[in-house]
Motif scaffolding. Structure first.
Motif, PDB file in Angstrom:
ATOM      1  N   ILE A   1       0.216  13.905   4.621  1.00 26.73           N
ATOM      2  CA  ILE A   1      -0.627  14.106   5.807  1.00 26.73           C
ATOM      3  C   ILE A   1      -1.234  12.778   6.240  1.00 26.73           C
ATOM      4  CG2 ILE A   1      -2.729  15.205   6.669  1.00 26.73           C
ATOM      5  CD1 ILE A   1      -2.101  17.574   4.833  1.00 26.73           C
ATOM      6  N   HIS A   2      -1.726  12.012   5.286  1.00 27.32           N
ATOM      7  CA  HIS A   2      -2.338  10.715   5.601  1.00 27.32           C
ATOM      8  C   HIS A   2      -1.341   9.779   6.276  1.00 27.32           C
ATOM      9  CE1 HIS A   2      -3.626   6.544   4.667  1.00 27.32           C
ATOM     10  NE2 HIS A   2      -4.818   7.031   4.971  1.00 27.32           N
ATOM     11  N   GLN A   3      -0.126   9.706   5.717  1.00 26.49           N
ATOM     12  CA  GLN A   3       0.879   8.794   6.266  1.00 26.49           C
ATOM     13  C   GLN A   3       1.358   9.236   7.640  1.00 26.49           C
ATOM     14  OE1 GLN A   3       4.118   7.968   3.580  1.00 26.49           O
ATOM     15  NE2 GLN A   3       5.064   6.465   4.942  1.00 26.49           N
ATOM     16  N   THR A   4       1.584  10.537   7.819  1.00 30.10           N
ATOM     17  CA  THR A   4       2.047  11.013   9.130  1.00 30.10           C
ATOM     18  C   THR A   4       0.975  10.836  10.194  1.00 30.10           C
ATOM     19  OG1 THR A   4       1.417  13.275   8.488  1.00 30.10           O
ATOM     20  CG2 THR A   4       3.718  12.657   8.214  1.00 30.10           C
ATOM     21  N   LEU A   5      -0.284  11.080   9.844  1.00 33.29           N
ATOM     22  CA  LEU A   5      -1.368  10.877  10.810  1.00 33.29           C
ATOM     23  C   LEU A   5      -1.468   9.405  11.201  1.00 33.29           C
ATOM     24  CD1 LEU A   5      -4.274  13.216   9.590  1.00 33.29           C
ATOM     25  CD2 LEU A   5      -2.960  13.388  11.714  1.00 33.29           C
ATOM     26  N   SER A   6      -1.297   8.524  10.236  1.00 34.94           N
ATOM     27  CA  SER A   6      -1.352   7.083  10.542  1.00 34.94           C
ATOM     28  C   SER A   6      -0.267   6.693  11.536  1.00 34.94           C
ATOM     29  CB  SER A   6      -1.185   6.265   9.251  1.00 34.94           C
ATOM     30  OG  SER A   6      -2.292   6.441   8.406  1.00 34.94           O
ATOM     31  N   ILE A   7       0.931   7.236  11.343  1.00 33.28           N
ATOM     32  CA  ILE A   7       2.036   6.932  12.257  1.00 33.28           C
ATOM     33  C   ILE A   7       1.765   7.514  13.635  1.00 33.28           C
ATOM     34  CG2 ILE A   7       4.480   7.385  12.729  1.00 33.28           C
ATOM     35  CD1 ILE A   7       4.952   7.213   9.700  1.00 33.28           C
ATOM     36  N   LEU A   8       1.313   8.775  13.695  1.00 35.43           N
ATOM     37  CA  LEU A   8       1.078   9.432  14.980  1.00 35.43           C
ATOM     38  C   LEU A   8      -0.093   8.794  15.734  1.00 35.43           C
ATOM     39  CD1 LEU A   8       1.620  13.146  13.903  1.00 35.43           C
ATOM     40  CD2 LEU A   8       3.139  11.746  15.306  1.00 35.43           C
ATOM     41  N   MET A   9      -1.068   8.259  14.996  1.00 36.79           N
ATOM     42  CA  MET A   9      -2.207   7.577  15.628  1.00 36.79           C
ATOM     43  C   MET A   9      -1.884   6.111  15.938  1.00 36.79           C
ATOM     44  SD  MET A   9      -4.653   9.683  16.133  1.00 36.79           S
ATOM     45  CE  MET A   9      -6.024   8.578  16.436  1.00 36.79           C
ATOM     46  N   GLN A  10      -0.642   5.712  15.693  1.00 34.59           N
ATOM     47  CA  GLN A  10      -0.177   4.344  15.941  1.00 34.59           C
ATOM     48  C   GLN A  10      -1.023   3.310  15.202  1.00 34.59           C
ATOM     49  OE1 GLN A  10       0.117   4.059  20.311  1.00 34.59           O
ATOM     50  NE2 GLN A  10       2.306   4.436  20.088  1.00 34.59           N
ATOM     51  N   SER A  11      -1.421   3.660  13.978  1.00 33.10           N
ATOM     52  CA  SER A  11      -2.138   2.693  13.150  1.00 33.10           C
ATOM     53  C   SER A  11      -1.215   1.521  12.823  1.00 33.10           C
ATOM     54  CB  SER A  11      -2.597   3.357  11.851  1.00 33.10           C
ATOM     55  OG  SER A  11      -3.450   4.459  12.119  1.00 33.10           O
ATOM     56  N   ALA A  12      -1.815   0.353  12.684  1.00 29.31           N
ATOM     57  CA  ALA A  12      -1.020  -0.840  12.385  1.00 29.31           C
ATOM     58  C   ALA A  12      -0.420  -0.734  10.985  1.00 29.31           C
ATOM     59  CB  ALA A  12      -1.887  -2.087  12.486  1.00 29.31           C
ATOM     60  N   PRO A  13       0.868  -1.004  10.832  1.00 28.99           N
ATOM     61  CA  PRO A  13       1.474  -1.012   9.490  1.00 28.99           C
ATOM     62  C   PRO A  13       0.897  -2.146   8.652  1.00 28.99           C
ATOM     63  CG  PRO A  13       3.017  -1.863  11.119  1.00 28.99           C
ATOM     64  CD  PRO A  13       1.841  -1.330  11.892  1.00 28.99           C
ATOM     65  N   ARG A  14       1.072  -2.035   7.343  1.00 27.51           N
ATOM     66  CA  ARG A  14       0.527  -3.042   6.443  1.00 27.51           C
ATOM     67  C   ARG A  14       1.411  -4.287   6.453  1.00 27.51           C
ATOM     68  NH1 ARG A  14      -1.477   0.422   1.114  1.00 27.51           N
ATOM     69  NH2 ARG A  14      -3.050   1.675   2.213  1.00 27.51           N
ATOM     70  N   LEU A  15       0.996  -5.251   7.232  1.00 26.19           N
ATOM     71  CA  LEU A  15       1.697  -6.533   7.340  1.00 26.19           C
ATOM     72  C   LEU A  15       0.696  -7.654   7.108  1.00 26.19           C
ATOM     73  CD1 LEU A  15       3.734  -5.820  10.612  1.00 26.19           C
ATOM     74  CD2 LEU A  15       4.651  -5.819   8.283  1.00 26.19           C
ATOM     75  N   ASP A  16       1.171  -8.781   6.642  1.00 27.06           N
ATOM     76  CA  ASP A  16       0.322  -9.959   6.463  1.00 27.06           C
ATOM     77  C   ASP A  16       0.284 -10.712   7.802  1.00 27.06           C
ATOM     78  OD1 ASP A  16      -0.989 -12.270   5.775  1.00 27.06           O
ATOM     79  OD2 ASP A  16       0.084 -12.539   3.876  1.00 27.06           O
ATOM     80  N   TYR A  17      -0.669 -10.330   8.651  1.00 26.48           N
ATOM     81  CA  TYR A  17      -0.700 -10.876  10.012  1.00 26.48           C
ATOM     82  C   TYR A  17      -1.054 -12.358  10.021  1.00 26.48           C
ATOM     83  CZ  TYR A  17      -0.359  -6.020  11.389  1.00 26.48           C
ATOM     84  OH  TYR A  17       0.084  -4.727  11.535  1.00 26.48           O
ATOM     85  N   ASP A  18      -1.899 -12.794   9.104  1.00 27.00           N
ATOM     86  CA  ASP A  18      -2.226 -14.227   9.041  1.00 27.00           C
ATOM     87  C   ASP A  18      -0.986 -15.040   8.676  1.00 27.00           C
ATOM     88  OD1 ASP A  18      -4.908 -13.878   9.705  1.00 27.00           O
ATOM     89  OD2 ASP A  18      -5.486 -13.493   7.619  1.00 27.00           O
ATOM     90  N   GLN A  19      -0.182 -14.506   7.760  1.00 18.70           N
ATOM     91  CA  GLN A  19       1.041 -15.225   7.383  1.00 18.70           C
ATOM     92  C   GLN A  19       2.064 -15.185   8.509  1.00 18.70           C
ATOM     93  OE1 GLN A  19       1.515 -17.065   4.505  1.00 18.70           O
ATOM     94  NE2 GLN A  19       3.289 -17.752   5.701  1.00 18.70           N
ATOM     95  N   ILE A  20       2.108 -14.045   9.239  1.00 20.78           N
ATOM     96  CA  ILE A  20       2.998 -13.972  10.408  1.00 20.78           C
ATOM     97  C   ILE A  20       2.635 -15.065  11.411  1.00 20.78           C
ATOM     98  CG2 ILE A  20       3.526 -12.596  12.466  1.00 20.78           C
ATOM     99  CD1 ILE A  20       3.484 -10.118  10.699  1.00 20.78           C
ATOM    100  N   LYS A  21       1.334 -15.227  11.629  1.00 19.86           N
ATOM    101  CA  LYS A  21       0.891 -16.265  12.564  1.00 19.86           C
ATOM    102  C   LYS A  21       1.338 -17.648  12.081  1.00 19.86           C
ATOM    103  CE  LYS A  21      -3.164 -18.144  14.914  1.00 19.86           C
ATOM    104  NZ  LYS A  21      -4.613 -17.990  15.200  1.00 19.86           N
TER     105      LYS A  21
END
Length: 301
Positions: free
Chosen positions: A194-214
Motif C-alpha cells: 500500500i505504501h509503495q503504490t500510494l507513493s507511485i500514484l502520488m508521484q512521489s520522487a523516487p529514491r535517487l541521489d539528486y546531489d550526485q546527479i547534479k
C-alpha cells in the motif's frame, strides 16, 4: 524494462485452484466448526477475485501508448496492487474481529476434519504460489496476488498445526488465536505494498541521489547549472526525469550532444528510462535543484 509477465493460463489455473479450495474449506469449516478454516475459505474466495483483477490489470498495462494515455496504461497494475493490498487489510480486520468474538464464546472444533481440509488447502496454495512466484519479483500487481496466495498457505499451515493439537487436546481458544496470528501476518505483508503504490500514484520522487546527479551532469562539457528538477515513477520500474540545464552559449548541434551524454548518464547509472531536458543559457542559472522560478509560481497558482 522487465518483461517477466505471468501468462493468462497460470492466472486461470491459480483461480480454479482457489475456487476449489474455497468450496472444500467452506464445507470443512461448517462440518468441523473451525473459524480458522471458514476464515481461510472466505480469504481464498477473495483471492480468486484478486487473481482475476490482477490478470486483467496486467493485460491492460500491456497496451501501447496513445494520444489519451501518452505514458500508456502501466498504472493499471499499480491500482490493482493497491486494491488487492487494501482488500487484504479489510480481510485481516474482519478475521480479528470474528476471532475475538470466538475467544469470548469458544466453540468445539473437530480437529481431524480441520486437519484434513487444511492439508488439501496447503497443497493447492503451494502449487498456486509456485505458478506466480517468478512474476512476483518484477510486478507489484503480481506480488500482491502472490502474497494473497502465500498468506493462504501460511494460514493453512497454522490451521494444520491447530488441527493436530485439537485432534488430541480440547483447546477451544486455539482456533481463534491462530486466526488472529494469521490475520496480523496478512496485514503486515500488505502494508508495504500500500505504501509503495500510494507513493507511485502520488508521484512521489523516487529514491535517487539528486546531489550526485547534479555533480554528474555538471561534469558534462558546457553544462554550468542544473535546476527545476522533477522525478516520478510510472510503475515500480519506469522512472521519469525532467530538468533544466544551463549551458554555455553554443550551437544547437552541440546542445544535442549534451542531451545525449546526460541521457546516457541518467539511464546507465540511475536506471532512468525517460528523460526530458530543457537547455537554457542564462535563465534560471542561480536557481537550486527543486526551486520553482517566481514567474512559474504565479502561473501555477
Amino acid at each position: 524494462m522487465h518483461n517477466n509477465r505471468v501468462s493468462g493460463g497460470r492466472f486461470l489455473a491459480v483461480t480454479i485452484l482457489n475456487v476449489a479450495i474455497t468450496i472444500v474449506e467452506i464445507i470443512g469449516g461448517l462440518l468441523s466448526g473451525s473459524l480458522a478454516l471458514l476464515s481461510d475459505a472466505f480469504h481464498n474466495l477473495g483471492d480468486s477475485l484478486s487473481i482475476v483483477l490482477g490478470y486483467f490489470a496486467q493485460s491492460i498495462a500491456g497496451r501501447p501508448e496513445n494520444h489519451r494515455r501518452t505514458y500508456g496504461y502501466r498504472r493499471a497494475e499499480i491500482l490493482a496492487a493497491m486494491l488487492n493490498a487494501l482488500f487484504l487489510i479489510v480481510v485481516s480486520v474482519f478475521l480479528i474481529i470474528e476471532a475475538i468474538k470466538h475467544l469470548h464464546h469458544p466453540e468445539h472444533v473437530n480437529g481431524p476434519i480441520m486437519l484434513t481440509v487444511a492439508i488439501v488447502g496447503l497443497l493447492a496454495n503451494l502449487i498456486s504460489a509456485g505458478l506466480l512466484q517468478g512474476g512476483s519479483h518484477h510486478s507489484l500487481n503480481v506480488r500482491a496476488t502472490y502474497l494473497h496466495v502465500l498468506s493462504d498457505a501460511l494460514s493453512s499451515v497454522a490451521v494444520i498445526l491447530g488441527g493436530l493439537v485439537l485432534t488430541f487436546v480440547n483447546l477451544p481458544w486455539l482456533d481463534p488465536v491462530l486466526t488472529i496470528a494469521v490475520a496480523l501476518y496478512i496485514g503486515y505483508e500488505a502494508i508495504p505494498i500500500i505504501h509503495q503504490t500510494l507513493s507511485i500514484l502520488m508521484q512521489s520522487a523516487p529514491r535517487l541521489d539528486y546531489d550526485q546527479i547534479k555533480q554528474d551532469l555538471l561534469g558534462i562539457d558546457g553544462v554550468v547549472n542544473l535546476h527545476h528538477v522533477h522525478a516520478w515513477s510510472i510503475d515500480e520500474h519506469r522512472i521519469i526525469f525532467s530538468a533544466h540545464l544551463n549551458c554555455q552559449d553554443m550551437l544547437l548541434s552541440q546542445v544535442e550532444e549534451v542531451y545525449h551524454q546526460a541521457e546516457q548518464i541518467l539511464e546507465t547509472k540511475y536506471g532512468i528510462c525517460h528523460v526530458t531536458i530543457q537547455a537554457e543559457c542564462l535563465r534560471g542559472q542561480d536557481e537550486e535543484l527543486f526551486d520553482t522560478p517566481p514567474d512559474r509560481q504565479s502561473i501555477c497558482e
